[in-house]
Design an enzyme around this catalytic site. Structure first.
Site, PDB file in Angstrom:
ATOM      1  N   ASP A   9      -5.031  -2.012 -18.242  1.00  0.00           N
ATOM      2  CA  ASP A   9      -6.186  -2.797 -17.812  1.00  0.00           C
ATOM      3  C   ASP A   9      -6.192  -4.045 -18.685  1.00  0.00           C
ATOM      4  O   ASP A   9      -6.678  -4.019 -19.814  1.00  0.00           O
ATOM      5  CB  ASP A   9      -7.482  -2.003 -17.984  1.00  0.00           C
ATOM      6  CG  ASP A   9      -8.715  -2.803 -17.602  1.00  0.00           C
ATOM      7  OD1 ASP A   9      -8.629  -3.612 -16.659  1.00  0.00           O
ATOM      8  OD2 ASP A   9      -9.761  -2.624 -18.252  1.00  0.00           O
ATOM      9  N   GLU A  69      -3.396  -3.633 -13.474  1.00  0.00           N
ATOM     10  CA  GLU A  69      -4.465  -4.090 -12.588  1.00  0.00           C
ATOM     11  C   GLU A  69      -4.312  -5.576 -12.337  1.00  0.00           C
ATOM     12  O   GLU A  69      -4.039  -6.351 -13.255  1.00  0.00           O
ATOM     13  CB  GLU A  69      -5.837  -3.795 -13.192  1.00  0.00           C
ATOM     14  CG  GLU A  69      -6.968  -4.073 -12.224  1.00  0.00           C
ATOM     15  CD  GLU A  69      -8.307  -3.606 -12.727  1.00  0.00           C
ATOM     16  OE1 GLU A  69      -9.201  -4.458 -12.855  1.00  0.00           O
ATOM     17  OE2 GLU A  69      -8.455  -2.404 -13.007  1.00  0.00           O
ATOM     18  N   ASP A 141     -12.391   0.487 -21.498  1.00  0.00           N
ATOM     19  CA  ASP A 141     -11.108  -0.154 -21.157  1.00  0.00           C
ATOM     20  C   ASP A 141      -9.989   0.872 -21.046  1.00  0.00           C
ATOM     21  O   ASP A 141      -9.115   0.761 -20.185  1.00  0.00           O
ATOM     22  CB  ASP A 141     -10.761  -1.225 -22.196  1.00  0.00           C
ATOM     23  CG  ASP A 141     -11.785  -2.346 -22.203  1.00  0.00           C
ATOM     24  OD1 ASP A 141     -11.801  -3.135 -21.247  1.00  0.00           O
ATOM     25  OD2 ASP A 141     -12.587  -2.411 -23.154  1.00  0.00           O
TER      26      ASP A 141
END
Length: 176
Positions: A9, A69, A141
């Site tokens: 991420d 992502e 996260d």
């Protein structure tokens, strides 16, 4: 055959990572955490911290594939640009280590893990804990990165995913 997936991420200040093992249809938690860049650091310094941090994660956990992502367009162009640069640093670090990299939008990740694309972060965290049978809730996260890894496991585990891993081109779930 065991697959080890590293989910990322990306973020310019905090970059989450999550590592899971896939054995058959079973998903097992390996590790998760965050790479934090120094407050007030220049872009070049942040990029170095991200690349070095991801290389350390790869060297420690030896993933066989990675998922990242995709950047969403933010109302703040400067923030979107910073996120894009952090994502580019993450992708570069993965590619330099020879990992195949898959990309997923936040909508795809949420749909895959929760079942709906507009799910709040807390619901994503809950599903990550449930799917991986964790005893506690990972930091936000890290949970997002684990969700990216789980989404990749869900998307790449079928016949199309196996064909893609064998070298055939797949786009949008179809052979091209």
């Amino acid at each position: 055959m065991k697959r080890r997936i590293l989910g990322i991420d990306p973020g310019s200040r905090i970059c989450g990572f999550g590592v899971i093992d896939i054995v058959g249809s079973q998903r097992h938690y390996v590790a998760s955490g965050a790479i934090r860049t120094p407050q007030g650091a220049s872009l070049a310094e942040r990029v170095k911290v991200l690349v070095d941090g991801i290389h350390q994660v790869i060297d420690t956990y030896q993933p066989t594939e990675a998922a990242l992502e995709q950047v969403f367009v933010n109302v703040n162009p400067a923030a979107t640009l910073m996120l894009g640069q952090a994502r580019g640093a993450c992708m570069t670090a993965l590619v330099l280590k020879g990992l195949p990299v898959a990309e997923y939008t936040a909508l795809q990740v949420k749909q895959s893990v929760v079942g709906q694309g507009k799910a709040p972060k807390e619901q994503v965290q809950f599903m990550v804990v449930t799917m991986l049978n964790l005893s506690g809730t990972p930091q936000a996260d890290a949970a997002d990165a684990l969700a990216v890894a789980l989404a990749h496991a869900n998307h790449s585990g079928g016949a199309i995913g196996q064909l893609a891993r064998s070298g055939l081109r797949v786009k949008g779930g179809r052979l091209v």
